[in-house]
Scaffold this motif. Sequence first.
Motif, PDB file in Angstrom:
ATOM      1  N   VAL A 127       0.929  -1.233   0.032  1.00  0.00           N
ATOM      2  CA  VAL A 127      -0.020  -0.026  -0.015  1.00  0.00           C
ATOM      3  C   VAL A 127       0.746   1.375  -0.032  1.00  0.00           C
ATOM      4  N   LYS A 128       1.903   1.305   0.970  1.00  0.00           N
ATOM      5  CA  LYS A 128       2.862   2.418   0.933  1.00  0.00           C
ATOM      6  C   LYS A 128       3.363   2.578  -0.313  1.00  0.00           C
ATOM      7  N   GLU A 129       3.715   1.770  -1.099  1.00  0.00           N
ATOM      8  CA  GLU A 129       4.631   1.663  -2.368  1.00  0.00           C
ATOM      9  C   GLU A 129       3.595   2.413  -3.426  1.00  0.00           C
ATOM     10  N   VAL A 130       2.229   1.889  -3.346  1.00  0.00           N
ATOM     11  CA  VAL A 130       1.208   2.298  -4.385  1.00  0.00           C
ATOM     12  C   VAL A 130       1.081   3.811  -4.088  1.00  0.00           C
ATOM     13  N   LEU A 131       1.007   4.335  -2.919  1.00  0.00           N
ATOM     14  CA  LEU A 131       0.875   5.485  -2.583  1.00  0.00           C
ATOM     15  C   LEU A 131       1.957   6.650  -2.864  1.00  0.00           C
ATOM     16  N   CYS A 132       3.285   5.923  -2.752  1.00  0.00           N
ATOM     17  CA  CYS A 132       4.358   6.774  -3.169  1.00  0.00           C
ATOM     18  C   CYS A 132       4.294   6.912  -4.840  1.00  0.00           C
ATOM     19  N   GLN A 133       3.680   6.118  -5.427  1.00  0.00           N
ATOM     20  CA  GLN A 133       3.711   6.139  -6.928  1.00  0.00           C
ATOM     21  C   GLN A 133       2.640   6.924  -7.241  1.00  0.00           C
ATOM     22  N   GLN A 134       1.394   6.980  -6.345  1.00  0.00           N
ATOM     23  CA  GLN A 134       0.072   7.408  -6.955  1.00  0.00           C
ATOM     24  C   GLN A 134      -0.205   8.844  -6.183  1.00  0.00           C
ATOM     25  N   ILE A 135       0.444   8.972  -5.152  1.00  0.00           N
ATOM     26  CA  ILE A 135       0.119  10.052  -4.177  1.00  0.00           C
ATOM     27  C   ILE A 135      -1.071   9.775  -3.364  1.00  0.00           C
ATOM     28  N   SER A 136      -2.144   9.913  -4.077  1.00  0.00           N
ATOM     29  CA  SER A 136      -3.744   9.662  -3.564  1.00  0.00           C
ATOM     30  C   SER A 136      -4.414   9.052  -4.238  1.00  0.00           C
ATOM     31  N   LEU A 195      -0.726   4.910   9.792  1.00  0.00           N
ATOM     32  CA  LEU A 195       0.262   4.898   8.604  1.00  0.00           C
ATOM     33  C   LEU A 195      -0.164   5.338   7.501  1.00  0.00           C
ATOM     34  N   ILE A 196      -1.373   5.417   7.227  1.00  0.00           N
ATOM     35  CA  ILE A 196      -1.801   6.110   6.173  1.00  0.00           C
ATOM     36  C   ILE A 196      -3.233   7.411   6.461  1.00  0.00           C
ATOM     37  N   LYS A 197      -3.562   7.962   5.614  1.00  0.00           N
ATOM     38  CA  LYS A 197      -4.594   8.999   6.208  1.00  0.00           C
ATOM     39  C   LYS A 197      -5.473   9.121   5.076  1.00  0.00           C
ATOM     40  N   LYS A 198      -6.732   9.344   5.346  1.00  0.00           N
ATOM     41  CA  LYS A 198      -8.219   9.675   4.525  1.00  0.00           C
ATOM     42  C   LYS A 198      -8.357  10.914   4.594  1.00  0.00           C
ATOM     43  N   SER A 199      -8.633  11.600   3.305  1.00  0.00           N
ATOM     44  CA  SER A 199      -8.957  12.947   3.451  1.00  0.00           C
ATOM     45  C   SER A 199     -10.551  13.129   3.610  1.00  0.00           C
ATOM     46  N   GLU A 200     -10.982  14.352   3.586  1.00  0.00           N
ATOM     47  CA  GLU A 200     -12.443  14.579   3.649  1.00  0.00           C
ATOM     48  C   GLU A 200     -13.293  13.903   2.223  1.00  0.00           C
ATOM     49  N   SER A 201     -12.466  13.963   1.095  1.00  0.00           N
ATOM     50  CA  SER A 201     -12.995  13.793  -0.049  1.00  0.00           C
ATOM     51  C   SER A 201     -13.117  12.259  -0.003  1.00  0.00           C
ATOM     52  N   GLY A 202     -12.244  11.424   0.827  1.00  0.00           N
ATOM     53  CA  GLY A 202     -12.319   9.976   0.953  1.00  0.00           C
ATOM     54  C   GLY A 202     -10.964   9.391   0.241  1.00  0.00           C
ATOM     55  N   ASN A 203     -10.336  10.153  -0.345  1.00  0.00           N
ATOM     56  CA  ASN A 203      -9.005   9.545  -0.897  1.00  0.00           C
ATOM     57  C   ASN A 203      -7.937   9.349   0.182  1.00  0.00           C
ATOM     58  N   ILE A 204      -7.079   8.290  -0.121  1.00  0.00           N
ATOM     59  CA  ILE A 204      -6.189   7.880   1.044  1.00  0.00           C
ATOM     60  C   ILE A 204      -4.928   8.321   0.394  1.00  0.00           C
ATOM     61  N   SER A 205      -3.933   8.515   1.336  1.00  0.00           N
ATOM     62  CA  SER A 205      -2.412   9.116   0.847  1.00  0.00           C
ATOM     63  C   SER A 205      -1.612   8.745   1.992  1.00  0.00           C
ATOM     64  N   ALA A 206      -0.348   8.578   1.765  1.00  0.00           N
ATOM     65  CA  ALA A 206       0.636   8.116   2.890  1.00  0.00           C
ATOM     66  C   ALA A 206       0.535   9.345   3.770  1.00  0.00           C
ATOM     67  N   LYS A 207       1.230   8.902   5.013  1.00  0.00           N
ATOM     68  CA  LYS A 207       1.025  10.009   6.234  1.00  0.00           C
ATOM     69  C   LYS A 207       2.345  10.551   5.796  1.00  0.00           C
TER      70      LYS A 207
END
Length: 196
Positions: A136-145, A184-196
């Motif tokens: 998941v962390k790797e995906v978020l590093c590549q895709q941001i959110s 370890l990760i966070k969710k925005s108000e829009s519902g997208n998930i990104s790395a912490k």
Amino acid sequence: VYSTSQFEREEASALTSAFAQPYVTADIGIMGTSDDFYKPENKQKIRETAEKIIAVEAPISEKLFMRKVFTAWGITRSVFADAAQGVSPFATADENRVFLWKQGQSPESYSIYRTSDDTNKRSMEDIPSEEIINAVKEVLCQQISLSETDLVRETAKKFGYTRAVGITESVISYTLKKALTAGLIKKSESGNISAK
């Protein structure tokens, strides 16, 4: 226009990962029959089989571990506890799934995920959340959110699954909740998930 070799180089580069390592399986073979299991002289050999599986494949789900011992010895679940005793220093649990770890491994600092080819592909329920979180962390590093749906799908791809349905989707969704709770990760108000 891409040449074939240029495309292959870029594809190989995209597959290179600081987190990913190949999943290696223990070469056990057939060790004996269920009758052999009960012979006192084979007790040490059974323990060595179990220890070899842990040494090569940990962290490994207890279910997959048992299946490998069953295959090697043809034993039943009712007598498995004797074979498993003492071969793993500790275990972790994800919902009702138990994972066995070897000496020197720490779930808190585990920093890889293991990929498989079609010959040794693990079910998603046989992959500990620690590995899935690293993917998941790797995906978020590549895709941001990403939306949760997209993140589940992209994480499944890291383990060789073209679709995230059924148990694959369920296990990854559970892991995302665990990672969110742990911060370890966070969710925005829009519902997208990104790395912490």
